[in-house]
Design an enzyme around this catalytic site. Structure first.
Site, PDB file in Angstrom:
ATOM      1  N   ARG A 112     -12.799   7.384   2.666  1.00 18.79           N
ATOM      2  CA  ARG A 112     -11.375   7.672   2.897  1.00 18.79           C
ATOM      3  C   ARG A 112     -11.318   8.979   3.676  1.00 18.79           C
ATOM      4  NH1 ARG A 112      -6.260   7.365  -1.150  1.00 18.79           N
ATOM      5  NH2 ARG A 112      -6.588   5.198  -0.543  1.00 18.79           N
TER       6      ARG A 112
ATOM      7  N   GLN B 105      -6.179  -2.392   1.200  1.00 19.47           N
ATOM      8  CA  GLN B 105      -4.878  -2.559   0.553  1.00 19.47           C
ATOM      9  C   GLN B 105      -4.188  -3.842   1.022  1.00 19.47           C
ATOM     10  OE1 GLN B 105      -3.264  -0.420  -1.880  1.00 19.47           O
ATOM     11  NE2 GLN B 105      -2.219  -2.390  -2.041  1.00 19.47           N
TER      12      GLN B 105
ATOM     13  N   ARG C   7      -6.647  -4.791  -6.098  1.00 22.60           N
ATOM     14  CA  ARG C   7      -7.599  -3.974  -5.325  1.00 22.60           C
ATOM     15  C   ARG C   7      -9.004  -4.168  -5.901  1.00 22.60           C
ATOM     16  NH1 ARG C   7      -5.842   0.574  -2.580  1.00 22.60           N
ATOM     17  NH2 ARG C   7      -8.019   0.703  -1.934  1.00 22.60           N
TER      18      ARG C   7
ATOM     19  N   ASP D 258       6.339   1.670   2.153  1.00 24.95           N
ATOM     20  CA  ASP D 258       5.343   2.678   1.772  1.00 24.95           C
ATOM     21  C   ASP D 258       6.038   4.038   1.844  1.00 24.95           C
ATOM     22  OD1 ASP D 258       2.957   3.997   1.224  1.00 24.95           O
ATOM     23  OD2 ASP D 258       2.060   3.634   3.191  1.00 24.95           O
TER      24      ASP D 258
ATOM     25  N   HIS E 174      -5.448   0.785   6.586  1.00 21.95           N
ATOM     26  CA  HIS E 174      -5.773   0.687   5.153  1.00 21.95           C
ATOM     27  C   HIS E 174      -6.074  -0.792   4.843  1.00 21.95           C
ATOM     28  CE1 HIS E 174      -6.185   1.811   1.122  1.00 21.95           C
ATOM     29  NE2 HIS E 174      -4.945   2.125   0.788  1.00 21.95           N
TER      30      HIS E 174
ATOM     31  N   CYS F  45       2.158  -0.297  -1.790  1.00 18.45           N
ATOM     32  CA  CYS F  45       0.744  -0.010  -2.077  1.00 18.45           C
ATOM     33  C   CYS F  45       0.561   1.044  -3.159  1.00 18.45           C
ATOM     34  CB  CYS F  45       0.013   0.384  -0.801  1.00 18.45           C
ATOM     35  SG  CYS F  45       0.572   1.938  -0.069  1.00 18.45           S
TER      36      CYS F  45
HETATM   37  N1  NVA Z   1       0.379   5.476   3.797  1.00 24.16           N
HETATM   38  C1  NVA Z   1      -0.084   6.175   2.612  1.00 24.16           C
HETATM   39  C2  NVA Z   1      -0.832   5.241   1.735  1.00 24.16           C
HETATM   40  C3  NVA Z   1      -1.361   5.855   0.474  1.00 24.16           C
HETATM   41  C4  NVA Z   1      -2.167   4.895  -0.332  1.00 24.16           C
HETATM   42  C5  NVA Z   1      -0.947   7.360   3.025  1.00 24.16           C
HETATM   43  O1  NVA Z   1      -1.731   7.230   3.950  1.00 24.16           O
HETATM   44  O2  NVA Z   1      -0.817   8.418   2.403  1.00 24.16           O
HETATM   45  N1   CP Z   2      -2.822   2.425  -2.649  1.00 22.57           N
HETATM   46  C1   CP Z   2      -3.816   3.315  -2.667  1.00 22.57           C
HETATM   47  O1   CP Z   2      -4.732   3.318  -1.814  1.00 22.57           O
HETATM   48  O2   CP Z   2      -3.774   4.192  -3.716  1.00 22.57           O
HETATM   49  P1   CP Z   2      -4.641   5.511  -3.919  1.00 22.57           P
HETATM   50  O3   CP Z   2      -4.210   6.505  -2.880  1.00 22.57           O
HETATM   51  O4   CP Z   2      -4.329   5.946  -5.314  1.00 22.57           O
HETATM   52  O5   CP Z   2      -6.103   5.169  -3.744  1.00 22.57           O
END
Ligand code: NVA
Ligand code: CP
Length: 309
Positions: free
Chosen positions: A107, A137, A291, A223, A134, A263
């Site tokens: 990540r 997800q 997930r 989101d 992502h 998500c």
């Molecule tokens: N779009 C959000 C998703 C978090 C799981 C982010 O990137 O922070």
């Molecule tokens: N939806 C998702 O990726 O959650 P986290 O940021 O908690 O991993």
């Protein structure tokens, strides 16, 4: 002997329709085994390295629990306490880490970082979220849709909110899996068409009015207004996104049996009202749980290929 080609999962379009048909069916089988407390250790002695440059609850837990349930082991690494945070070149880190483990989940911020890492990795690399995509997800979301309503092909998905990593992944998914995406983002936060493949054009439509985007949808999804890495824009976004809140009026524009997904983590009163996310059309808890199941199927597929048990 020719070396086995390594496959990575860096964005949704890295897999074909055929790959998805297999992985989604495997996720169904692995979920059933899990629910039946069936011990299943195809990844005995395999190690997953999980590299986090951003926060996480679901991604960390589902990958760590997932590899453990498949007989393997996870190592958690963060920027804060590894040499990655002190400027070790990505190429060097990828060389070293991939000599010690069997599979890697990352990540991070830019997609270019994960691409560079994968290029220098001896083992499969999975995208656990970047600024651009992502895919794990959306894989879970498609599986969740299937469980509740059947195949997503020819269905209509509405996206309300930011042009972020989730939306760009949904666009790739629409093209590969053959569904329609109706999307609405606020002025100043429009889709960057340079990031979207020309072949995706027939699969999505843009609307200025978020209510219009939801019309006739089988699934409404949104989101956070501000994704990780964009926190400096938070206040400006609160103003710009005020009308991009999925509430009961917006849900009423969709089909009566439409599902709602997010998500997570969510901000009730911002991108979604409490009565929608906590209401009867919401499947966010199944979505989060899934997930685990889809990522187990993904890791199994990347490491072992197709199985028939
Ligand atoms: N779009 C959000 C998703 C978090 C799981 C982010 O990137 O922070
Ligand atoms: N939806 C998702 O990726 O959650 P986290 O940021 O908690 O991993």
């Amino acid at each position: 002997m020719t070396a086995k080609k390594i496959r990575h999962y860096l964005q949704f379009k890295d897999f074909s329709l055929e790959d998805y048909e297999y992985v989604l069916e495997r996720a169904r089988i692995l979920k059933r085994k899990f629910k039946n407390y069936e011990t299943y250790h195809p990844l005995h002695d395999r190690t997953l390295a999980m590299i986090f440059e951003k926060n996480s609850t679901r991604t960390r837990l589902s990958f760590e629990a997932g590899i453990f349930q498949l007989g393997g082991h996870a190592v958690f690494m963060s920027t804060r306490d590894t040499q990655l945070g002190r400027g070790e070149p990505i190429e060097d880190a990828a060389q070293v880490i991939s000599r010690m483990v069997d599979i890697i989940m990352i990540r991070t911020f830019g997609q270019d970082i994960i691409q560079l890492f994968a290029k220098n990795s001896r083992v499969p690399v999975i995208n656990g979220l970047t600024n651009e995509y992502h895919p794990c997800q959306v894989l879970a979301d498609i599986f969740t849709y299937f469980e509740h309503r059947g195949p997503i092909r020819d269905r209509t998905v509405a996206w309300v909110g930011d042009a972020n990593n989730m939306l760009y992944t949904w666009i790739e998914a629409a093209q590969i899996l053959g569904f329609k995406l109706r999307l609405s983002t606020p002025p100043g936060y429009k889709l960057d068409h340079a990031m979207v493949a020309a072949e995706s054009a027939p699969f999505y439509q843009e609307f200025d009015d978020p209510n219009e985007a939801c019309a006739g949808a089988d699934l409404v999804t949104t989101d956070v207004w501000t994704s990780m890495g964009f926190e400096a824009e938070n206040e400006a976004r609160k103003t710009a996104f005020a009308d991009w809140c999925v509430d009961t009026d917006m849900m009423a524009r969709a089909k009566p049996d439409a599902l709602f997904m997010h998500c997570l983590p969510a901000h009730r009163g911002e991108e979604v009202s409490a009565d929608v996310i906590d209401g009867s059309q919401s499947v966010v808890w199944d979505e989060a749980e899934n997930r685990l199941h889809v990522q187990k199927a993904l890791m199994e597929y990347l490491l072992l290929g197709k199985l028939n048990h």
